[in-house]
Motif scaffolding. Structure first.
Motif, PDB file in Angstrom:
ATOM      1  N   LEU A   7       0.827  -1.201   0.000  1.00 57.51           N
ATOM      2  CA  LEU A   7       0.000   0.000   0.000  1.00 57.51           C
ATOM      3  C   LEU A   7       0.866   1.258   0.000  1.00 57.51           C
ATOM      4  O   LEU A   7       0.599   2.205  -0.739  1.00 57.51           O
ATOM      5  N   ALA A   8       1.925   1.265   0.785  1.00 55.51           N
ATOM      6  CA  ALA A   8       2.830   2.416   0.834  1.00 55.51           C
ATOM      7  C   ALA A   8       3.510   2.624  -0.509  1.00 55.51           C
ATOM      8  O   ALA A   8       3.637   3.756  -0.988  1.00 55.51           O
ATOM      9  N   PHE A   9       3.943   1.546  -1.148  1.00 56.43           N
ATOM     10  CA  PHE A   9       4.581   1.640  -2.468  1.00 56.43           C
ATOM     11  C   PHE A   9       3.600   2.179  -3.501  1.00 56.43           C
ATOM     12  O   PHE A   9       3.935   3.058  -4.293  1.00 56.43           O
ATOM     13  N   THR A  10       2.368   1.667  -3.467  1.00 56.74           N
ATOM     14  CA  THR A  10       1.351   2.123  -4.415  1.00 56.74           C
ATOM     15  C   THR A  10       1.062   3.605  -4.229  1.00 56.74           C
ATOM     16  O   THR A  10       0.952   4.355  -5.196  1.00 56.74           O
ATOM     17  N   ALA A  11       0.945   4.043  -2.993  1.00 62.16           N
ATOM     18  CA  ALA A  11       0.684   5.458  -2.719  1.00 62.16           C
ATOM     19  C   ALA A  11       1.834   6.326  -3.190  1.00 62.16           C
ATOM     20  O   ALA A  11       1.619   7.376  -3.805  1.00 62.16           O
ATOM     21  N   ALA A  12       3.064   5.888  -2.937  1.00 61.14           N
ATOM     22  CA  ALA A  12       4.226   6.659  -3.384  1.00 61.14           C
ATOM     23  C   ALA A  12       4.271   6.731  -4.900  1.00 61.14           C
ATOM     24  O   ALA A  12       4.532   7.786  -5.478  1.00 61.14           O
ATOM     25  N   PHE A  13       4.001   5.626  -5.567  1.00 61.30           N
ATOM     26  CA  PHE A  13       3.983   5.607  -7.028  1.00 61.30           C
ATOM     27  C   PHE A  13       2.919   6.550  -7.563  1.00 61.30           C
ATOM     28  O   PHE A  13       3.146   7.287  -8.517  1.00 61.30           O
ATOM     29  N   ALA A  14       1.745   6.540  -6.954  1.00 68.79           N
ATOM     30  CA  ALA A  14       0.651   7.412  -7.392  1.00 68.79           C
ATOM     31  C   ALA A  14       1.037   8.872  -7.293  1.00 68.79           C
ATOM     32  O   ALA A  14       0.775   9.665  -8.202  1.00 68.79           O
ATOM     33  N   LEU A  15       1.668   9.235  -6.212  1.00 68.10           N
ATOM     34  CA  LEU A  15       2.064  10.629  -6.028  1.00 68.10           C
ATOM     35  C   LEU A  15       3.108  11.048  -7.053  1.00 68.10           C
ATOM     36  O   LEU A  15       3.069  12.156  -7.579  1.00 68.10           O
ATOM     37  N   ILE A  16       4.026  10.152  -7.373  1.00 66.68           N
ATOM     38  CA  ILE A  16       5.057  10.468  -8.360  1.00 66.68           C
ATOM     39  C   ILE A  16       4.477  10.510  -9.764  1.00 66.68           C
ATOM     40  O   ILE A  16       4.755  11.415 -10.541  1.00 66.68           O
ATOM     41  N   ALA A  17       3.648   9.532 -10.101  1.00 69.54           N
ATOM     42  CA  ALA A  17       3.133   9.415 -11.465  1.00 69.54           C
ATOM     43  C   ALA A  17       2.161  10.525 -11.830  1.00 69.54           C
ATOM     44  O   ALA A  17       2.163  11.020 -12.952  1.00 69.54           O
ATOM     45  N   CYS A  18       1.318  10.915 -10.909  1.00 66.29           N
ATOM     46  CA  CYS A  18       0.271  11.879 -11.242  1.00 66.29           C
ATOM     47  C   CYS A  18       0.565  13.292 -10.776  1.00 66.29           C
ATOM     48  O   CYS A  18      -0.041  14.235 -11.246  1.00 66.29           O
ATOM     49  N   ALA A  19       1.442  13.441  -9.844  1.00 71.35           N
ATOM     50  CA  ALA A  19       1.764  14.778  -9.369  1.00 71.35           C
ATOM     51  C   ALA A  19       2.625  15.479 -10.412  1.00 71.35           C
ATOM     52  O   ALA A  19       3.240  14.848 -11.252  1.00 71.35           O
ATOM     53  N   GLY A  20       2.670  16.744 -10.347  1.00 69.23           N
ATOM     54  CA  GLY A  20       3.525  17.480 -11.267  1.00 69.23           C
ATOM     55  C   GLY A  20       2.719  18.394 -12.155  1.00 69.23           C
ATOM     56  O   GLY A  20       2.354  19.471 -11.745  1.00 69.23           O
ATOM     57  N   LYS A  21       2.403  17.963 -13.347  1.00 67.44           N
ATOM     58  CA  LYS A  21       1.713  18.808 -14.306  1.00 67.44           C
ATOM     59  C   LYS A  21       0.271  19.033 -13.863  1.00 67.44           C
ATOM     60  O   LYS A  21      -0.438  18.113 -13.499  1.00 67.44           O
ATOM     61  N   THR A  22      -0.135  20.284 -13.891  1.00 67.96           N
ATOM     62  CA  THR A  22      -1.505  20.644 -13.546  1.00 67.96           C
ATOM     63  C   THR A  22      -2.103  21.419 -14.709  1.00 67.96           C
ATOM     64  O   THR A  22      -1.419  21.755 -15.675  1.00 67.96           O
ATOM     65  N   ALA A  23      -3.373  21.737 -14.593  1.00 68.64           N
ATOM     66  CA  ALA A  23      -4.063  22.472 -15.653  1.00 68.64           C
ATOM     67  C   ALA A  23      -3.400  23.826 -15.915  1.00 68.64           C
ATOM     68  O   ALA A  23      -3.402  24.322 -17.039  1.00 68.64           O
ATOM     69  N   GLN A  24      -2.815  24.408 -14.881  1.00 68.71           N
ATOM     70  CA  GLN A  24      -2.149  25.698 -15.036  1.00 68.71           C
ATOM     71  C   GLN A  24      -0.943  25.618 -15.975  1.00 68.71           C
ATOM     72  O   GLN A  24      -0.517  26.625 -16.527  1.00 68.71           O
ATOM     73  N   ASP A  25      -0.379  24.413 -16.149  1.00 70.44           N
ATOM     74  CA  ASP A  25       0.801  24.224 -16.991  1.00 70.44           C
ATOM     75  C   ASP A  25       0.464  24.058 -18.473  1.00 70.44           C
ATOM     76  O   ASP A  25       1.361  24.027 -19.299  1.00 70.44           O
ATOM     77  N   ILE A  26      -0.806  23.939 -18.796  1.00 72.75           N
ATOM     78  CA  ILE A  26      -1.221  23.726 -20.184  1.00 72.75           C
ATOM     79  C   ILE A  26      -1.258  25.070 -20.907  1.00 72.75           C
ATOM     80  O   ILE A  26      -1.884  26.014 -20.428  1.00 72.75           O
ATOM     81  N   PRO A  27      -0.608  25.160 -22.072  1.00 77.66           N
ATOM     82  CA  PRO A  27      -0.650  26.413 -22.839  1.00 77.66           C
ATOM     83  C   PRO A  27      -2.089  26.811 -23.184  1.00 77.66           C
ATOM     84  O   PRO A  27      -2.946  25.936 -23.378  1.00 77.66           O
ATOM     85  N   ALA A  28      -2.342  28.086 -23.256  1.00 82.36           N
ATOM     86  CA  ALA A  28      -3.698  28.608 -23.476  1.00 82.36           C
ATOM     87  C   ALA A  28      -4.382  27.992 -24.693  1.00 82.36           C
ATOM     88  O   ALA A  28      -5.567  27.669 -24.640  1.00 82.36           O
ATOM     89  N   GLU A  29      -3.650  27.805 -25.784  1.00 84.42           N
ATOM     90  CA  GLU A  29      -4.265  27.263 -27.004  1.00 84.42           C
ATOM     91  C   GLU A  29      -4.653  25.788 -26.871  1.00 84.42           C
ATOM     92  O   GLU A  29      -5.450  25.283 -27.651  1.00 84.42           O
ATOM     93  N   GLN A  30      -4.132  25.101 -25.876  1.00 79.15           N
ATOM     94  CA  GLN A  30      -4.469  23.689 -25.642  1.00 79.15           C
ATOM     95  C   GLN A  30      -5.378  23.522 -24.426  1.00 79.15           C
ATOM     96  O   GLN A  30      -5.764  22.421 -24.085  1.00 79.15           O
ATOM     97  N   ARG A  31      -5.732  24.623 -23.813  1.00 77.43           N
ATOM     98  CA  ARG A  31      -6.503  24.575 -22.571  1.00 77.43           C
ATOM     99  C   ARG A  31      -7.995  24.514 -22.869  1.00 77.43           C
ATOM    100  O   ARG A  31      -8.765  25.437 -22.616  1.00 77.43           O
TER     101      ARG A  31
END
Length: 112
Positions: A7-31
């Motif tokens: 469970l700890a490994f899965t949670a850590a993987f989830a945070l690494i895999a999905c964290a990072g890029k957010t909607a704010q990082d998407i260029p306006a023309e692709q938003r």
């Protein structure tokens, strides 16, 4: 003990895999709702919203637009979700309030 480690490994993987890029990082023309889904949501929920993220989430393509809006607002507020709500809080929190209905409508239409 093995279960806890898994469970700890899965949670850590989830945070690494999905964290990072957010909607704010998407260029306006692709938003667009599709662009937001493709670049943010599909990484965990599948290219058609068909996957249970980390085997625990709901299949978002089966949710109504209203249910998705309620979930996104709940994640933003920290009042919705289970073990991975911290990941979704960051993702939902990056969406301006006015974009939530359009993204929710796009995702729910994937299941039609």
């Amino acid at each position: 003990m093995k279960f806890i480690m898994c469970l700890a490994f899965t949670a850590a993987f989830a945070l690494i895999a999905c964290a990072g890029k957010t909607a704010q990082d998407i260029p306006a023309e692709q938003r667009t709702p599709e662009g937001i889904f493709t670049q943010i949501c599909s990484r965990c929920h599948g290219d058609q919203g068909q996957s249970r993220a980390y085997g625990v989430s709901q299949v978002i393509a089966k949710m109504s637009a209203e249910e998705i809006e309620q979930a996104l607002r709940g994640y933003r507020a920290g009042t919705y979700g289970g073990a991975f709500k911290g990941v979704m809080r960051e993702q939902a929190g990056s969406l301006p309030e006015e974009e939530i209905p359009a993204v929710a409508a796009y995702v729910s239409a994937l299941g039609q």
